[in-house]
Scaffold this motif. Structure first.
Motif, mmCIF file in Angstrom:
data_model
loop_
_atom_site.group_PDB
_atom_site.id
_atom_site.type_symbol
_atom_site.label_atom_id
_atom_site.label_comp_id
_atom_site.label_asym_id
_atom_site.label_seq_id
_atom_site.Cartn_x
_atom_site.Cartn_y
_atom_site.Cartn_z
ATOM 1 N N PRO A 1 0.870 -1.207 -0.132
ATOM 2 C CA PRO A 1 -0.069 0.026 0.010
ATOM 3 C C PRO A 1 0.683 1.206 -0.176
ATOM 4 O O PRO A 1 1.807 1.345 0.517
ATOM 5 C CB PRO A 1 -0.890 -0.101 1.380
ATOM 6 N N GLN A 2 0.370 2.337 -0.745
ATOM 7 C CA GLN A 2 1.133 3.751 -0.770
ATOM 8 C C GLN A 2 0.175 4.774 -0.401
ATOM 9 O O GLN A 2 -0.901 4.902 -0.814
ATOM 10 C CB GLN A 2 1.358 3.653 -2.352
ATOM 11 N N ILE A 3 0.756 5.510 0.446
ATOM 12 C CA ILE A 3 0.354 6.776 0.717
ATOM 13 C C ILE A 3 0.306 7.688 -0.658
ATOM 14 O O ILE A 3 1.349 7.866 -1.255
ATOM 15 C CB ILE A 3 0.914 7.648 1.897
ATOM 16 N N LEU A 4 -0.803 8.091 -0.939
ATOM 17 C CA LEU A 4 -1.019 9.005 -2.200
ATOM 18 C C LEU A 4 -0.502 10.575 -2.012
ATOM 19 O O LEU A 4 -0.489 10.808 -0.775
ATOM 20 C CB LEU A 4 -2.323 8.826 -2.724
ATOM 21 N N GLY A 5 -0.470 11.207 -2.986
ATOM 22 C CA GLY A 5 -0.329 12.596 -2.972
ATOM 23 C C GLY A 5 0.849 13.055 -3.550
ATOM 24 O O GLY A 5 2.070 12.800 -2.728
ATOM 25 N N HIS A 6 1.108 13.631 -4.732
ATOM 26 C CA HIS A 6 2.371 14.186 -5.172
ATOM 27 C C HIS A 6 2.371 15.577 -5.429
ATOM 28 O O HIS A 6 3.133 16.180 -5.930
ATOM 29 C CB HIS A 6 2.878 13.331 -6.313
ATOM 30 N N GLU A 7 1.057 16.369 -5.428
ATOM 31 C CA GLU A 7 1.088 17.702 -5.837
ATOM 32 C C GLU A 7 0.775 18.487 -4.432
ATOM 33 O O GLU A 7 -0.634 18.727 -3.953
ATOM 34 C CB GLU A 7 -0.291 18.010 -6.761
ATOM 35 N N PHE A 8 1.524 18.875 -3.867
ATOM 36 C CA PHE A 8 1.407 19.261 -2.372
ATOM 37 C C PHE A 8 2.231 20.444 -1.861
ATOM 38 O O PHE A 8 3.444 20.529 -2.365
ATOM 39 C CB PHE A 8 1.041 18.218 -1.398
#
Length: 352
Positions: free
Chosen positions: A65-72
């Motif tokens: 499982p991967q924590i999402l979010g790359h535009e932050f």
């Protein structure tokens, strides 16, 4: 801490995960403010794993499982040993691309094409849709007071759009067609207008069309009702657009782009096609047209994009149509954006 975690297609959970410890040498612990839901995130949710690694990633060993979010955007809460370029309390935008610095492309300055590329929020231990994350210090661009936390979360997609426009060699006074008014197309229209171009946008979705009309940057045409290429050529006595930024990623739009651009013009394929598209290569040859693909952005471009935003030249916040809490990311984020009747274009998730 709470985080949005990708497990499998249609299985993103907001759940408790172990918080990161202190950052190591060259690392920074940050507290994310806002994070955008990207088209890549939507593809993962709908059909993944695609770029989220089911097997250990060759660059860093990450797996789902991967924590999402790359535009932050985020605030620095702790710095690791040897970190001297940023300090606790500063607000930053995070450039998420990770690369090895040793492959054929990296040593030639094309780090965004690294053969072993990974990405924070897609193939890394941490992501931006979380209460805390650890990131390498070299990925940070400090936000000046003139740039808001929300604008800081839009630097990444804004850089994608800018790269597409720049690749098409747009100059002041050019007539530019943007096909597709999703988040990247909308941002491309704003950026092209900031360069002094005359902008025309082709978009069939009424919600997206209305959003771009609200920018006041140019005409918006419905390709289901009008022959966009013929319309543009009529405007210029048969010459056509100087540049086309293809942001929809569909075959018809690409064919329109090639039909609408002038001889010796440039078409930038910025939208990602999920299936093959048919074109007539003779059109490229006969009219000396340059068709160029783009992938991400030059990894050093964030400071320039931030500066444009700070000076009011690139009003990226205009593309945001919804702001949702992390707890509602599935229902009001992924599901809404994927729905054929969805009424949102760009959704930002508040992580505080």
């Amino acid at each position: 801490m709470r985080a949005a975690v990708f497990h499998a297609a249609h299985d993103v959970r907001v759940e408790d995960v172990a918080a990161p410890g202190s950052p190591g040498p060259g690392e920074v612990l940050v507290k994310p403010f806002w994070c955008g839901i990207c088209g890549t995130d939507l593809h993962e949710y709908a059909m993944g794993p695609i770029v989220t690694p089911a097997e250990p990633h060759r660059l860093n060993g990450s797996t789902i499982p991967q924590i999402l979010g790359h535009e932050f955007s985020a605030e620095i809460v702790e710095v690791g040993a040897g970190v001297t370029t940023v300090s606790v309390g500063q607000r930053v935008s995070v450039m998420p691309l990770l690369f090895d610095n040793t492959c054929y492309y990296c040593v030639r300055g094309l780090n965004h094409l690294c053969r072993n590329m990974a990405c924070i929020g897609l193939s890394y231990a941490w992501g931006g849709i979380a209460e805390l994350a650890i990131v390498p210090v070299e990925k940070l661009t400090v936000l000046p007071d003139a740039v808001t936390d929300l604008q800081g979360a839009l630097v990444e997609p804004a850089a994608v759009a800018a790269y597409g426009v720049d690749t098409a060699k747009v100059r002041p006074g050019d007539l530019v067609l943007v096909t597709g008014a999703g988040p990247i197309g909308a941002l491309a229209s704003l950026y092209a207008a900031s360069l002094g171009a005359q902008v025309i946008v082709s978009e069939v979705n009424p919600t997206r069309a209305a959003l771009v009309r609200s920018f006041g940057v140019g005409e918006v045409l419905n390709p289901a009702e009008i022959d966009v290429a013929a319309y543009i050529k009529d405007l210029r006595d048969g010459v056509g657009a100087d540049a086309v930024i293809e942001c929809s990623g569909n075959e018809r739009a690409l064919q329109t782009a090639l039909a609408a651009v002038r001889s010796a013009g440039h078409v930038s394929q910025t939208g990602l096609h999920t299936r093959p598209a048919s074109i007539d290569p003779m059109v490229l040859s006969e009219h000396d047209i340059t068709l160029t693909g783009t992938w991400c952005y030059p990894v050093f471009d964030f400071p320039r994009i931030v500066d444009l935003i700070a000076r009011g030249r690139y009003p990226v916040e205009k593309v945001v149509t919804a702001r949702v809490p992390m707890a509602d990311i599935v229902a009001k984020g992924f599901e809404t954006l994927l729905s054929p009747t969805g009424d949102q274009v760009k959704v930002l998730v508040e992580t505080r």
